[in-house]
Design a protein around this motif. Sequence first.
Motif, PDB file in Angstrom:
ATOM      1  N   LYS A 247     -55.495  -0.116 -25.105  1.00  0.00           N
ATOM      2  CA  LYS A 247     -54.784  -0.201 -23.804  1.00  0.00           C
ATOM      3  C   LYS A 247     -53.448   0.585 -23.864  1.00  0.00           C
ATOM      4  CE  LYS A 247     -56.945  -4.516 -22.373  1.00  0.00           C
ATOM      5  NZ  LYS A 247     -56.620  -6.022 -22.350  1.00  0.00           N
ATOM      6  N   ARG A 248     -52.908   0.954 -24.908  1.00  0.00           N
ATOM      7  CA  ARG A 248     -51.951   1.469 -25.156  1.00  0.00           C
ATOM      8  C   ARG A 248     -52.203   3.035 -25.497  1.00  0.00           C
ATOM      9  NH1 ARG A 248     -51.133  -3.151 -28.229  1.00  0.00           N
ATOM     10  NH2 ARG A 248     -51.124  -2.021 -30.226  1.00  0.00           N
ATOM     11  N   LYS A 249     -53.248   3.533 -25.437  1.00  0.00           N
ATOM     12  CA  LYS A 249     -53.791   4.695 -25.601  1.00  0.00           C
ATOM     13  C   LYS A 249     -54.443   5.512 -24.470  1.00  0.00           C
ATOM     14  CE  LYS A 249     -54.525   3.369 -30.544  1.00  0.00           C
ATOM     15  NZ  LYS A 249     -55.525   3.062 -31.649  1.00  0.00           N
ATOM     16  N   ALA A 250     -53.643   6.001 -23.514  1.00  0.00           N
ATOM     17  CA  ALA A 250     -54.328   6.451 -22.375  1.00  0.00           C
ATOM     18  C   ALA A 250     -55.508   7.469 -22.839  1.00  0.00           C
ATOM     19  CB  ALA A 250     -53.416   6.991 -21.448  1.00  0.00           C
ATOM     20  N   TRP A 251     -55.258   8.190 -23.664  1.00  0.00           N
ATOM     21  CA  TRP A 251     -55.977   9.337 -24.204  1.00  0.00           C
ATOM     22  C   TRP A 251     -57.426   8.723 -24.854  1.00  0.00           C
ATOM     23  CZ3 TRP A 251     -58.000   9.054 -29.263  1.00  0.00           C
ATOM     24  CH2 TRP A 251     -57.278   8.243 -29.972  1.00  0.00           C
ATOM     25  N   LEU A 252     -57.183   7.473 -25.546  1.00  0.00           N
ATOM     26  CA  LEU A 252     -58.435   7.093 -25.836  1.00  0.00           C
ATOM     27  C   LEU A 252     -59.491   6.351 -24.647  1.00  0.00           C
ATOM     28  CD1 LEU A 252     -60.415   6.021 -28.056  1.00  0.00           C
ATOM     29  CD2 LEU A 252     -59.229   4.040 -28.610  1.00  0.00           C
ATOM     30  N   ILE A 253     -58.508   5.789 -23.610  1.00  0.00           N
ATOM     31  CA  ILE A 253     -59.428   5.229 -22.594  1.00  0.00           C
ATOM     32  C   ILE A 253     -60.198   6.504 -21.691  1.00  0.00           C
ATOM     33  CG2 ILE A 253     -59.181   4.268 -20.191  1.00  0.00           C
ATOM     34  CD1 ILE A 253     -56.902   2.676 -21.482  1.00  0.00           C
ATOM     35  N   ALA A 254     -59.500   7.551 -21.733  1.00  0.00           N
ATOM     36  CA  ALA A 254     -60.194   8.727 -21.193  1.00  0.00           C
ATOM     37  C   ALA A 254     -61.296   9.091 -21.799  1.00  0.00           C
ATOM     38  CB  ALA A 254     -58.823   9.682 -20.821  1.00  0.00           C
ATOM     39  N   VAL A 255     -61.122   9.218 -23.227  1.00  0.00           N
ATOM     40  CA  VAL A 255     -62.317   9.569 -24.193  1.00  0.00           C
ATOM     41  C   VAL A 255     -63.371   8.643 -23.828  1.00  0.00           C
ATOM     42  CG1 VAL A 255     -62.943   9.820 -26.419  1.00  0.00           C
ATOM     43  CG2 VAL A 255     -60.736  10.809 -25.773  1.00  0.00           C
ATOM     44  N   ALA A 256     -63.149   7.370 -23.839  1.00  0.00           N
ATOM     45  CA  ALA A 256     -64.215   6.465 -23.814  1.00  0.00           C
ATOM     46  C   ALA A 256     -65.043   6.518 -22.550  1.00  0.00           C
ATOM     47  CB  ALA A 256     -63.764   4.863 -23.675  1.00  0.00           C
ATOM     48  N   GLY A 257     -64.215   6.969 -21.352  1.00  0.00           N
ATOM     49  CA  GLY A 257     -64.814   7.167 -19.986  1.00  0.00           C
ATOM     50  C   GLY A 257     -65.737   8.533 -20.024  1.00  0.00           C
ATOM     51  N   ARG A 258     -65.462   9.339 -21.091  1.00  0.00           N
ATOM     52  CA  ARG A 258     -66.251  10.705 -20.894  1.00  0.00           C
ATOM     53  C   ARG A 258     -67.556  10.112 -21.807  1.00  0.00           C
ATOM     54  NH1 ARG A 258     -60.992  13.115 -21.584  1.00  0.00           N
ATOM     55  NH2 ARG A 258     -61.335  13.209 -23.826  1.00  0.00           N
ATOM     56  N   VAL A 259     -67.382   9.357 -22.604  1.00  0.00           N
ATOM     57  CA  VAL A 259     -68.590   8.969 -23.608  1.00  0.00           C
ATOM     58  C   VAL A 259     -69.327   8.486 -22.712  1.00  0.00           C
ATOM     59  CG1 VAL A 259     -69.501   7.450 -25.375  1.00  0.00           C
ATOM     60  CG2 VAL A 259     -67.340   8.882 -25.750  1.00  0.00           C
ATOM     61  N   GLN A 260     -69.067   7.423 -21.627  1.00  0.00           N
ATOM     62  CA  GLN A 260     -69.754   6.675 -20.760  1.00  0.00           C
ATOM     63  C   GLN A 260     -70.752   7.644 -19.787  1.00  0.00           C
ATOM     64  OE1 GLN A 260     -70.497   3.277 -20.440  1.00  0.00           O
ATOM     65  NE2 GLN A 260     -72.295   4.276 -19.665  1.00  0.00           N
ATOM     66  N   ASP A 261     -69.762   8.695 -19.469  1.00  0.00           N
ATOM     67  CA  ASP A 261     -70.145   9.669 -18.326  1.00  0.00           C
ATOM     68  C   ASP A 261     -71.400  10.400 -19.233  1.00  0.00           C
ATOM     69  OD1 ASP A 261     -68.521   8.786 -16.450  1.00  0.00           O
ATOM     70  OD2 ASP A 261     -67.006  10.575 -16.753  1.00  0.00           O
ATOM     71  N   ARG A 262     -71.012  10.933 -20.566  1.00  0.00           N
ATOM     72  CA  ARG A 262     -72.165  11.616 -21.131  1.00  0.00           C
ATOM     73  C   ARG A 262     -73.404  10.782 -21.437  1.00  0.00           C
ATOM     74  NH1 ARG A 262     -72.625  16.353 -23.440  1.00  0.00           N
ATOM     75  NH2 ARG A 262     -70.643  16.934 -22.872  1.00  0.00           N
ATOM     76  N   ALA A 263     -73.054   9.428 -21.746  1.00  0.00           N
ATOM     77  CA  ALA A 263     -74.222   8.639 -21.944  1.00  0.00           C
ATOM     78  C   ALA A 263     -75.118   8.542 -20.732  1.00  0.00           C
ATOM     79  CB  ALA A 263     -74.097   7.039 -22.383  1.00  0.00           C
ATOM     80  N   ASN A 264     -74.656   8.452 -19.712  1.00  0.00           N
ATOM     81  CA  ASN A 264     -75.205   8.401 -18.184  1.00  0.00           C
ATOM     82  C   ASN A 264     -76.114   9.391 -18.071  1.00  0.00           C
ATOM     83  OD1 ASN A 264     -74.142   5.735 -17.675  1.00  0.00           O
ATOM     84  ND2 ASN A 264     -72.494   6.664 -16.536  1.00  0.00           N
ATOM     85  N   MET A 265     -75.422  10.807 -18.379  1.00  0.00           N
ATOM     86  CA  MET A 265     -76.155  12.035 -18.124  1.00  0.00           C
ATOM     87  C   MET A 265     -77.091  12.186 -19.254  1.00  0.00           C
ATOM     88  SD  MET A 265     -74.239  15.758 -18.881  1.00  0.00           S
ATOM     89  CE  MET A 265     -74.396  15.814 -20.584  1.00  0.00           C
ATOM     90  N   TYR A 266     -77.039  11.826 -20.258  1.00  0.00           N
ATOM     91  CA  TYR A 266     -78.066  12.015 -21.316  1.00  0.00           C
ATOM     92  C   TYR A 266     -79.466  10.918 -20.994  1.00  0.00           C
ATOM     93  CZ  TYR A 266     -75.421  14.556 -24.857  1.00  0.00           C
ATOM     94  OH  TYR A 266     -74.829  15.472 -25.650  1.00  0.00           O
ATOM     95  N   GLU A 267     -78.915   9.872 -20.461  1.00  0.00           N
ATOM     96  CA  GLU A 267     -79.996   8.823 -19.979  1.00  0.00           C
ATOM     97  C   GLU A 267     -80.802   9.372 -18.907  1.00  0.00           C
ATOM     98  OE1 GLU A 267     -80.346   4.179 -18.892  1.00  0.00           O
ATOM     99  OE2 GLU A 267     -78.787   5.253 -18.293  1.00  0.00           O
ATOM    100  N   GLN A 268     -80.349  10.073 -17.694  1.00  0.00           N
ATOM    101  CA  GLN A 268     -80.875  10.724 -16.773  1.00  0.00           C
ATOM    102  C   GLN A 268     -81.754  11.796 -17.318  1.00  0.00           C
ATOM    103  OE1 GLN A 268     -78.018  11.922 -13.966  1.00  0.00           O
ATOM    104  NE2 GLN A 268     -77.641   9.759 -13.254  1.00  0.00           N
ATOM    105  N   GLN A 269     -81.270  12.633 -18.395  1.00  0.00           N
ATOM    106  CA  GLN A 269     -81.850  13.767 -18.669  1.00  0.00           C
ATOM    107  C   GLN A 269     -83.135  13.411 -19.344  1.00  0.00           C
ATOM    108  OE1 GLN A 269     -78.927  15.770 -20.906  1.00  0.00           O
ATOM    109  NE2 GLN A 269     -78.044  16.723 -19.202  1.00  0.00           N
ATOM    110  N   LEU A 270     -83.139  12.508 -20.435  1.00  0.00           N
ATOM    111  CA  LEU A 270     -84.129  11.779 -21.207  1.00  0.00           C
ATOM    112  C   LEU A 270     -85.316  11.112 -20.538  1.00  0.00           C
ATOM    113  CD1 LEU A 270     -82.160  10.190 -23.974  1.00  0.00           C
ATOM    114  CD2 LEU A 270     -83.491  12.155 -24.253  1.00  0.00           C
ATOM    115  N   SER A 271     -84.866  10.735 -19.402  1.00  0.00           N
ATOM    116  CA  SER A 271     -86.000  10.154 -18.353  1.00  0.00           C
ATOM    117  C   SER A 271     -86.751  11.067 -17.746  1.00  0.00           C
ATOM    118  CB  SER A 271     -85.432   9.313 -17.157  1.00  0.00           C
ATOM    119  OG  SER A 271     -84.719  10.016 -16.373  1.00  0.00           O
TER     120      SER A 271
END
Length: 183
Positions: free
Chosen positions: A153-177
């Motif tokens: 919570k004290r690492k804005a950069w890490l929260i942003a990175v985690a959001g990008r990981v979620q976005d990429r996971a969503n993208m990969y999930e759609q592609q794999l389907s």
Amino acid sequence: VASCGGGGSTSAPRNLDSACSIVKQRPQYLKAFKRTERRWGVPIHVQMATIHQESKFVGDARTPLRYTLGVIPMGRQSSAFGYSQALDATWKEYKQDTGNRSAKRDKISDATDFMGWYMHGSRERIGIPLDDARNQYLAYHDGRTGYLRGTYKRKAWLIAVAGRVQDRANMYEQQLSRCRNLR
């Protein structure tokens, strides 16, 4: 030649924005992802998004060197290594816990198994769903104790990175389907 010997190529596949392209180029990756999904329950797209963030699919990835006075090498930022960027101590714990004493961090099947083991532990110990790439990544990066303390919570950069990981996971999930013939 690089694909001989079980570990496979340590260089990244081309087009890391396409899950279908990645698994088509590296069928051994898909085999490892499937095995980890069966054993630990971690979805393939979550594994892929985490590996993308940690190493960009480079098997022998290391953290950058630190320098004193801008020129004298002082060692690496951490002991993180391989596809999963597992730290020495956590890797040792994984090997002892699973009995996989010969596991190597630059071998995709061992790296994905490690991630599955770690994320499964995060679900069991702190309740993070296996398909929640964002929070699994936060716990993976800061450790379970750090996650529970809210160190991220004290690492804005890490929260942003985690959001990008979620976005990429969503993208990969759609592609794999859409490339089911590879699954």
